[in-house]
Design a protein around this motif. Structure first.
Motif, PDB file in Angstrom:
ATOM      1  N   ARG A 172      14.118  18.044 -15.990  1.00  0.00           N
ATOM      2  CA  ARG A 172      13.862  18.919 -17.131  1.00  0.00           C
ATOM      3  C   ARG A 172      15.153  19.202 -17.898  1.00  0.00           C
ATOM      4  O   ARG A 172      15.155  19.261 -19.124  1.00  0.00           O
ATOM      5  N   CYS A 173      16.272  19.362 -17.188  1.00  0.00           N
ATOM      6  CA  CYS A 173      17.559  19.586 -17.860  1.00  0.00           C
ATOM      7  C   CYS A 173      18.028  18.323 -18.577  1.00  0.00           C
ATOM      8  O   CYS A 173      18.647  18.405 -19.642  1.00  0.00           O
ATOM      9  N   ILE A 174      17.737  17.153 -18.016  1.00  0.00           N
ATOM     10  CA  ILE A 174      18.090  15.892 -18.681  1.00  0.00           C
ATOM     11  C   ILE A 174      17.287  15.760 -19.967  1.00  0.00           C
ATOM     12  O   ILE A 174      17.817  15.436 -21.028  1.00  0.00           O
ATOM     13  N   ARG A 175      15.991  16.061 -19.894  1.00  0.00           N
ATOM     14  CA  ARG A 175      15.096  15.903 -21.025  1.00  0.00           C
ATOM     15  C   ARG A 175      15.374  16.910 -22.130  1.00  0.00           C
ATOM     16  O   ARG A 175      15.239  16.594 -23.323  1.00  0.00           O
ATOM     17  N   SER A 176      15.789  18.117 -21.754  1.00  0.00           N
ATOM     18  CA  SER A 176      16.015  19.169 -22.754  1.00  0.00           C
ATOM     19  C   SER A 176      17.353  19.016 -23.464  1.00  0.00           C
ATOM     20  O   SER A 176      17.614  19.730 -24.427  1.00  0.00           O
ATOM     21  N   GLY A 177      18.217  18.132 -22.991  1.00  0.00           N
ATOM     22  CA  GLY A 177      19.485  17.885 -23.677  1.00  0.00           C
ATOM     23  C   GLY A 177      20.645  18.679 -23.147  1.00  0.00           C
ATOM     24  O   GLY A 177      21.688  18.745 -23.790  1.00  0.00           O
ATOM     25  N   LYS A 178      20.509  19.313 -21.985  1.00  0.00           N
ATOM     26  CA  LYS A 178      21.631  20.047 -21.405  1.00  0.00           C
ATOM     27  C   LYS A 178      22.705  19.101 -20.879  1.00  0.00           C
ATOM     28  O   LYS A 178      23.869  19.457 -20.805  1.00  0.00           O
ATOM     29  N   VAL A 179      22.298  17.886 -20.522  1.00  0.00           N
ATOM     30  CA  VAL A 179      23.237  16.882 -20.016  1.00  0.00           C
ATOM     31  C   VAL A 179      23.701  16.019 -21.177  1.00  0.00           C
ATOM     32  O   VAL A 179      22.880  15.466 -21.914  1.00  0.00           O
TER      33      VAL A 179
END
Length: 71
Positions: free
Chosen positions: A53-60
């Motif tokens: 979810r963090c990868i998909r939301s753009g946090k990474v």
């Protein structure tokens, strides 16, 4: 390696596995963690365990891989 997201802190949760005869046994719900390379604002690159979810939301922020031209 701990089963915890480096950004949101998501950890395994516990619950019940319920059989057809309604017998309940404990089980774990593990987060979907992936090892990805992350580039910080100062330019350093580090490999972290991050949930999808963090990868998909753009946090990474993934580092840009530069291709070397053959001379």
């Amino acid at each position: 390696m701990s089963k915890e997201c480096a950004f949101c802190g998501k950890k395994p949760q516990v619950g019940n596995l319920v059989s057809h005869s309604n017998i309940k046994t404990k089980r774990r719900f593990n987060p979907n963690l992936q090892r990805v390379r992350h580039q910080y604002a100062d330019g350093t690159v580090c490999t972290l365990s991050v949930c999808t979810r963090c990868i998909r939301s753009g946090k990474v922020i993934k580092p840009v891989v530069s291709k070397k031209a053959d001379a």
